[in-house]
Design a protein around this motif. Structure first.
Motif, short mmCIF file in Angstrom:
data_model
loop_
_atom_site.label_atom_id
_atom_site.label_comp_id
_atom_site.label_asym_id
_atom_site.label_seq_id
_atom_site.Cartn_x
_atom_site.Cartn_y
_atom_site.Cartn_z
N ALA A 1 0.83 -1.20 0.00
CA ALA A 1 0.00 0.00 0.00
C ALA A 1 0.87 1.26 0.00
CB ALA A 1 -0.93 0.00 1.21
N PHE A 2 1.92 1.26 0.83
CA PHE A 2 2.82 2.41 0.84
C PHE A 2 3.55 2.54 -0.49
CE2 PHE A 2 2.39 2.35 5.51
CZ PHE A 2 2.34 3.71 5.77
N GLY A 3 4.07 1.44 -0.99
CA GLY A 3 4.83 1.49 -2.24
C GLY A 3 3.98 1.89 -3.43
N LEU A 4 2.79 1.33 -3.53
CA LEU A 4 1.91 1.65 -4.65
C LEU A 4 1.43 3.09 -4.59
CD1 LEU A 4 -0.21 -1.64 -4.87
CD2 LEU A 4 1.49 -0.82 -6.52
N SER A 5 1.28 3.62 -3.38
CA SER A 5 0.88 5.03 -3.24
C SER A 5 1.91 5.94 -3.89
CB SER A 5 0.72 5.40 -1.76
OG SER A 5 -0.33 4.69 -1.17
N VAL A 6 3.19 5.62 -3.68
CA VAL A 6 4.26 6.42 -4.28
C VAL A 6 4.25 6.26 -5.80
CG1 VAL A 6 6.76 6.63 -4.53
CG2 VAL A 6 5.74 6.49 -2.26
N VAL A 7 4.06 5.04 -6.28
CA VAL A 7 4.04 4.81 -7.73
C VAL A 7 2.95 5.62 -8.41
CG1 VAL A 7 3.66 3.11 -9.56
CG2 VAL A 7 5.06 2.50 -7.57
#
Length: 230
Positions: A42-48
């Motif tokens: 969730a954190f990583g995809l938010s940045v993407v």
């Protein structure tokens, strides 16, 4: 296209709001369903997704540690950096407030018991790691993160339009390793937002998640400059 500082700040506010709301929201609202791995993504995809939504406006920092690190290498002015950081912190606070409001809609939700995805050490750590372990983890993880940020956005990088993907995947990897230790900050704004509402140890230990990421961000910039002279 000329982008004003106010437009950049709005982008940073919105992007940081999304990062904190989705990342911390995955822990608070969906943690029991998705587990640590789901929270990491969730954190990583938010940045993407934000990299492609606002990257062309503000560069998609979403993180005071990134902004300070980039300022240390002259990639952003001190004036712009200060405005970015204020926007990021406000975005994180507003996201935490909205998340808190939604969470209270569940009858058995308790701020004391369920929190808002705040970072912690000692008893506040998911696996009860010590303050020193947490501080070192935040410094090391942020250093790695910023080397990737500087490297993937360098004019010599081969990532091009995939820089946002590289940075998001790095943040995911960092969370997979670091969530048991501190819940993972590597971002002072992400930690400030929830801590303000949770209070107690989350607030008293907040310095760990401000100092650690800033030190790591500066180290990351230093390491990157050692091998990339351009």
């Amino acid at each position: 296209m000329t982008v004003s500082l106010s437009q950049k700040c709005i982008a940073e506010f919105f992007g940081t709001f999304v990062l904190v709301f989705m990342g911390c929201g995955s822990a608070v609202l969906a943690g029991a369903h998705v587990g640590f791995l789901g929270i990491a993504f969730a954190f990583g995809l938010s940045v993407v997704v934000m990299a492609y939504a606002i990257g062309h406006i503000s560069g998609c920092h979403l993180n005071p540690a990134i902004t300070i690190s980039l300022a240390s290498t002259g990639k952003i002015s001190g004036k712009d950096a200060g405005a970015y950081i204020v926007s990021q912190v406000i975005g994180a606070i507003v996201a935490s407030a909205v998340l808190y409001f939604i969470a209270q809609g569940k009858a058995d939700y308790s701020l004391a018991a369920n929190g808002l995805g705040a970072n912690g050490v000692d008893q506040g750590s998911p696996d009860h790691y010590s303050l020193m372990s947490g501080l070192v983890a935040e410094i090391v993880l942020t250093t790695i993160f910023l080397v990737v940020v500087h490297g993937s956005t360098s004019k010599n990088s081969q990532t091009g339009k995939f820089a946002g993907l590289a940075i998001g995947l790095c943040l995911t990897l960092i969370h997979i390793v670091g969530i048991p230790v501190t819940g993972v900050s590597v971002n002072p704004a992400r930690s400030i937002g929830p801590a303000i509402f949770v209070g107690g140890p989350a607030l008293s230990n907040l310095w760990v998640f401000i100092v650690g990421p800033i030190v790591g961000g500066l180290l990351g910039a230093g390491i990157w400059k050692l091998y990339d002279k351009n």
